[in-house]
Each structure stands twice: as C-alpha cells, then as structure tokens.
Design an enzyme around this catalytic site. Structure first.
Site, PDB file in Angstrom:
ATOM      1  CE  LYS A  30      -2.699   2.666   3.380  1.00  0.00           C
ATOM      2  NZ  LYS A  30      -1.599   3.451   3.985  1.00  0.00           N
ATOM      3  CG  ASN A  31       2.181   2.884   3.583  1.00  0.00           C
ATOM      4  OD1 ASN A  31       1.016   3.187   3.316  1.00  0.00           O
ATOM      5  ND2 ASN A  31       2.592   2.717   4.827  1.00  0.00           N
ATOM      6  CB  CYS A 125      -4.783   6.448  10.310  1.00  0.00           C
ATOM      7  SG  CYS A 125      -5.336   4.955   9.499  1.00  0.00           S
ATOM      8  NE  ARG A 130      -0.621  10.766   9.791  1.00  0.00           N
ATOM      9  CZ  ARG A 130      -0.872   9.599   9.187  1.00  0.00           C
ATOM     10  NH1 ARG A 130      -2.019   8.983   9.379  1.00  0.00           N
ATOM     11  NH2 ARG A 130       0.026   9.043   8.393  1.00  0.00           N
ATOM     12  N   PRO A 131       1.774  16.652  11.282  1.00  0.00           N
ATOM     13  CG  PRO A 131       3.615  17.391  12.527  1.00  0.00           C
ATOM     14  CD  PRO A 131       2.530  16.358  12.514  1.00  0.00           C
ATOM     15  CG  ASP A 315       2.024   1.706   9.647  1.00  0.00           C
ATOM     16  OD1 ASP A 315       1.750   2.561  10.514  1.00  0.00           O
ATOM     17  OD2 ASP A 315       2.157   1.989   8.440  1.00  0.00           O
ATOM     18  NE  ARG A 407      -7.247   4.936   4.536  1.00  0.00           N
ATOM     19  CZ  ARG A 407      -6.287   5.132   5.436  1.00  0.00           C
ATOM     20  NH1 ARG A 407      -6.557   5.060   6.717  1.00  0.00           N
ATOM     21  NH2 ARG A 407      -5.073   5.419   5.073  1.00  0.00           N
TER      22      ARG A 407
HETATM   23  C1  UD1 Z   1       3.812   6.896   6.745  1.00  0.00           C
HETATM   24  C2  UD1 Z   1       2.812   5.784   6.568  1.00  0.00           C
HETATM   25  C3  UD1 Z   1       2.202   5.416   7.921  1.00  0.00           C
HETATM   26  C4  UD1 Z   1       3.310   5.073   8.918  1.00  0.00           C
HETATM   27  C5  UD1 Z   1       4.362   6.174   8.979  1.00  0.00           C
HETATM   28  C6  UD1 Z   1       5.567   5.819   9.828  1.00  0.00           C
HETATM   29  C7  UD1 Z   1       2.003   6.237   4.341  1.00  0.00           C
HETATM   30  C8  UD1 Z   1       0.893   6.696   3.479  1.00  0.00           C
HETATM   31  N1  UD1 Z   1       1.785   6.228   5.663  1.00  0.00           N
HETATM   32  O1  UD1 Z   1       3.092   8.013   7.254  1.00  0.00           O
HETATM   33  O2  UD1 Z   1       1.357   4.303   7.725  1.00  0.00           O
HETATM   34  O3  UD1 Z   1       2.765   4.905  10.205  1.00  0.00           O
HETATM   35  O4  UD1 Z   1       4.842   6.475   7.648  1.00  0.00           O
HETATM   36  O5  UD1 Z   1       6.158   4.662   9.362  1.00  0.00           O
HETATM   37  O6  UD1 Z   1       3.055   5.846   3.868  1.00  0.00           O
HETATM   38  N2  UD1 Z   1       6.384  14.361  11.218  1.00  0.00           N
HETATM   39  C9  UD1 Z   1       6.537  15.709  11.499  1.00  0.00           C
HETATM   40  N3  UD1 Z   1       6.591  16.589  10.452  1.00  0.00           N
HETATM   41  C10 UD1 Z   1       6.491  16.193   9.157  1.00  0.00           C
HETATM   42  C11 UD1 Z   1       6.332  14.818   8.876  1.00  0.00           C
HETATM   43  C12 UD1 Z   1       6.278  13.925   9.940  1.00  0.00           C
HETATM   44  O7  UD1 Z   1       6.626  16.114  12.656  1.00  0.00           O
HETATM   45  O8  UD1 Z   1       6.535  17.037   8.247  1.00  0.00           O
HETATM   46  C13 UD1 Z   1       6.353  13.396  12.344  1.00  0.00           C
HETATM   47  C14 UD1 Z   1       4.999  12.709  12.465  1.00  0.00           C
HETATM   48  O9  UD1 Z   1       4.108  13.454  13.250  1.00  0.00           O
HETATM   49  C15 UD1 Z   1       5.391  11.386  13.084  1.00  0.00           C
HETATM   50  C16 UD1 Z   1       6.777  11.107  12.493  1.00  0.00           C
HETATM   51  O10 UD1 Z   1       7.277  12.357  12.036  1.00  0.00           O
HETATM   52  O11 UD1 Z   1       5.504  11.525  14.468  1.00  0.00           O
HETATM   53  C17 UD1 Z   1       6.809  10.116  11.343  1.00  0.00           C
HETATM   54  O12 UD1 Z   1       5.884  10.515  10.341  1.00  0.00           O
HETATM   55  P1  UD1 Z   1       6.055  10.088   8.815  1.00  0.00           P
HETATM   56  O13 UD1 Z   1       7.132   9.067   8.689  1.00  0.00           O
HETATM   57  O14 UD1 Z   1       6.127  11.310   7.990  1.00  0.00           O
HETATM   58  O15 UD1 Z   1       4.645   9.373   8.539  1.00  0.00           O
HETATM   59  P2  UD1 Z   1       3.753   9.451   7.243  1.00  0.00           P
HETATM   60  O16 UD1 Z   1       4.631   9.551   6.031  1.00  0.00           O
HETATM   61  O17 UD1 Z   1       2.655  10.423   7.410  1.00  0.00           O
END
Ligand code: UD1
Length: 438
Positions: A30-31, A125, A130-131, A315, A407
C-alpha cells in the site's frame, strides 16, 4: 470487492478460536503504491505498473489521476497502464484528497512536473498530530514558495521549475522523504536529503523513478541524492509486496495458532517482525519468497518499541499488541513514532484484555483468553488488530468501522477464510437497521 446496489458494507463478524492452516498470498505494498501512482504524474509516457493492491486508497488516487487528465487503463486485476503525457495542472479536488493521507504526494509530483501544486491538506488515519512541516522545509530548500491556507497546500516555484537544494530532516519522515524525492526528480540541479527514511517503500519509489530515467542515489540509506533530469520516459514496474500486510497475517497466526505459509514476500523486509515473533515462542521459517509461521505452544511475553525502519514498524504495533494480550507474563510496548496510537486499547479491554497506557507506553498483562465483543476499528491498523483479537477470542466479535480496514487490506475476509478463519461480512440494507450476512 463488489458493492451491491442499495447495500452498505458495515461490519465483520468473526467466530473466534479456530487455528489457521494453509497459505496466504500477499498483495502489493500500500505505502509504495500510494507514492508510485502519483509519481506517474512525472512521467511523459505510459507506465505499466504491476502488483497494485486492490484497496480503497489506491482507487481514490487513480480517481484523482483521472480527474487531472491521466489515461488509466486496467490491464488485469493488479496491473494498470497510466499515461500522464497530456495531463493538465489543476487544483486537486478536496472531496477525494481529504480522504487519504497519501494525497500529499501529489504536491511533490505536481510541483516537480509543473512548478506549481494546489492540494487539499491530507486525511488518513488519526494517529495524533500529523504535521507536514518537513515536507514544506524540503520544498522551500528547493526554491519553492509554500503557503498552507484555507485547508490547501499551495506550492509554487518562481521560475516554473524547482531547483536542487539540501535538506536535513529534523525527524525521520517517510512522507517528507518521498515527497521531496518526487519534487526533486525533474529539478534543476542536485537535491540532497539527509536523515532520510529508509523504509522498503522509499527504495521502491526510487527504483520506480530510476527505471523511468531518474537519477536517485542512496535510497535505503539516510542520505539520498537526486540529480534532476530533463524528463522521464515510460516503462514497466512491479510494486514490492506489502511488509505490513504480511506482518499482520504473521501476527494472526501467532494469536490464533496453526501453520500458514505467507507467500510473495521479501523475507528481509519482515526481519524486524520475525525477530519479535521468535522471542514470543512463535516459529518462523524463512524461504526464498515466503515465510511459514507456526504456533501451537503458549506465547511468551516480550517488549516492543516502534521505530523507523529497520526498527519494529509502528504500523505493526496494534497487531503485535493483540498477540501480547494473550502472552504469558507482562509486556511493555513503547510507541516511538506517533503521539496517539493507543486509541484501540479500550476496544481490546472490551474483549477482556488487561492493558494500561501511560503516554507512549502500554503495559500489557497477558490473559488466558479473550472473549468476543462488539468493537470498533478506529483506524486501519487498529482495525487489523481487532480482527487478530477476534480470531483468537472465544465467541463472536463484531467489528464496525471496517472502511478503515478496506483502505489498506485487499480481500482480507477471503484471504482469512481460505486459511480456515470463520469471518463474514455483515451488510445492512439502506432502509433496514438489521445486519444481513453476505
Ligand atoms: C507513513 C505511513 C504510515 C506510517 C508512517 C511511519 C504512508 C501513506 N503512511 O506516514 O502508515 O505509520 O509512515 O512509518 O506511507 N512528522 C513531522 N513533520 C512532518 C512529517 C512527519 O513532525 O513534516 C512526524 C509525524 O508526526 C510522526 C513522524 O514524524 O511523528 C513520522 O511521520 P512520517 O514518517 O512522515 O509518517 P507518514 O509519512 O505520514
């Protein structure tokens, strides 16, 4: 999955307590798919993409691509031809984008291709805040002007093309790493991402883009270098198997017992999950492209801390917690990625689990048995964990909120039924509150 007219898909009903036996074929990741499909926007030609999972997040992204003018043709169940040669840049429709987290990849892809992107803030989710500040930091480093206003991300490269830049990510972010990579592929010059994420889907996205003519080096390490190229041509690519889907079925066998061969996997990607299951007394045998999971004795307690790859994946945290609810002894689970990933705990308690949560730490005191109950799937992986708990529990478990599960899991009911689980979909007709088995 087909939806009958006038019928709403509502719940799963599981009669628990049956060990699982047989084999399960894992779908495409998926990802990886939710990044590779938007990446097709960067390609001037036809991409044949194979091993696409049939899940609702993918359906939504394909819908968005069509809205932008992409030609999308189904070749077979898991293969699509996508041609974005004649797409027009336009604001991405809110109604579609808000429903998936991965819609943020459209920012990188459209900014890279057109030098301009307007995309609604993403959904997905609810795992706490989720910044996207790290994504924005990357686009700024590449000379773009970025504004987040009125629920939209508006990114624009003044000269119509982003330029290379250097960005150090303040935390390891999968989304920011992939998004910056997407924006950088057609940029003018070299982009360097430091403290990059190393997940298998990062490498898969880089391999896809490189196979179309991009020049990305270092994916899978914490420094990725992307030398911008003038254009990408078409080609064929097959998406990697889903690490988390495979891990979920491994955990299901651990909880319910039995012996299942989980096929079409890359065992290396599962090492972090396999290691924990072995500690828990579950047998895992690695083969070339499958793993066999066996459990007939008790589950032993262990501690789990989630971390970016190659650490234990966040995950998989709810699914492994479902197993630990039945372990002998007390386990400690520490969430190292998300702020709020224990919303499912109240649902487990309804099934007799003993869990205390304090901030990012959950203490799970194993019980001898879980009992079936009506529960809610509060997000995708929590929903998968409810299924695992339901399969191991005594009695009936009814899970609602299953659109979350749809999803990310292709044909989960069929796959589990094929290994002997007693799981059914309950349909509720539009004008009737009584569920019907379907
Ligand atoms: C992706 C996955 C999600 C998984 C996560 C971590 C997808 C579509 N989703 O989510 O299933 O749980 O990776 O393996 O691929 N953060 C910030 N600022 C940012 C981006 C992230 O502070 O600009 C923080 C987030 O709040 C979180 C951490 O960094 O605490 C990791 O987030 P990130 O790896 O970016 O997750 P996603 O890509 O949203």
């Amino acid at each position: 999955m087909d939806f009958e007219e006038g019928v709403t898909l509502t719940k799963y009903l599981i009669h628990g307590g049956r060990p699982l036996h047989g084999s399960i074929e894992i779908s495409g990741a998926k990802n990886a798919a939710v990044a590779i499909l938007p990446a097709a926007l960067l390609v001037n030609g036809k991409c044949r993409i194979e091993n696409i999972p049939q899940i609702s997040d993918v359906t939504l992204i394909l819908q968005i691509l069509r809205e932008l003018g992409a030609e999308v043709r189904t070749v077979n169940r898991t293969t699509m031809d996508i041609d974005c040669s004649s797409i027009q840049n336009a604001p991405v429709p809110y109604e579609l984008a808000r429903r998936i987290r991965a819609s943020y990849y459209l920012v990188g892809a459209l900014l890279g291709r057109f030098g301009w992107a307007q995309v609604p803030m993403p959904g997905g989710c609810n795992l706490g805040g989720r910044p996207i500040d790290q994504h924005v930091k990357g686009f700024l480093a590449m000379g773009a002007e970025v504004e987040v206003r009125n629920g939209l991300i508006d990114a624009k490269a003044p000269g119509g093309r982003v330029c290379g830049g250097q960005v150090y990510l303040d935390m390891v972010s999968v989304g920011a790493t992939m998004n910056i990579m997407l924006a950088a592929v057609l940029a003018d010059g070299m982009t360097i991402i430091e403290n990059a994420a190393k997940e298998p889907h990062i490498v898969d996205l880089a391999n896809f883009l490189n196979s179309m003519g991009a020049n990305i080096m270092g994916a899978g390490t914490d420094v990725i270098k992307i030398r911008g190229v003038e254009s990408l041509k078409g080609g064929s690519y097959s998406i990697i198997p889903d690490q988390i889907e495979a891990g979920t079925y491994m955990a299901a066998v651990a909880a319910a017992g039995g012996e299942v061969e989980i096929k079409n996997v890359i065992p290396k990607h599962l090492d972090c999950i396999t290691a924990k299951l072995l500690e828990m007394g579950v047998e895992v045998e690695e083969r070339d492209d499958s793993v066999v999971v066996r459990r007939d004795g008790p589950i032993t307690r262990t501690n789990v801390k989630t971390m970016p790859y190659p650490g234990f994946p966040t995950d998989m945290q709810p699914q492994i917690a479902a197993c630990l609810c039945l372990a002998q002894g007390t386990s400690v689970v520490t969430e190292g990625v998300w702020e709020n990933r224990y919303r499912y705990v109240d649902e487990f308690r309804r099934m007799g689990a003993r869990i205390q949560v304090d901030g990012k730490v959950a203490v799970i005191e194993g019980v001898e048995k879980l009992t079936g109950a009506p529960v809610h799937a509060c997000d995708l992986r929590a929903g998968a964990a409810m299924i695992i708990a339901g399969l191991a529990a005594h009695g009936d478990t009814e899970i609602d909120g299953i659109y979350h599960i749809e999803r990310g899991y292709e044909n989960i009911v069929e796959k589990l039924s094929d290994v002997g689980a007693d799981i059914q979909i309950l349909f509720v007709p539009d004008d009737d509150a009584q569920p019907q088995v379907g």
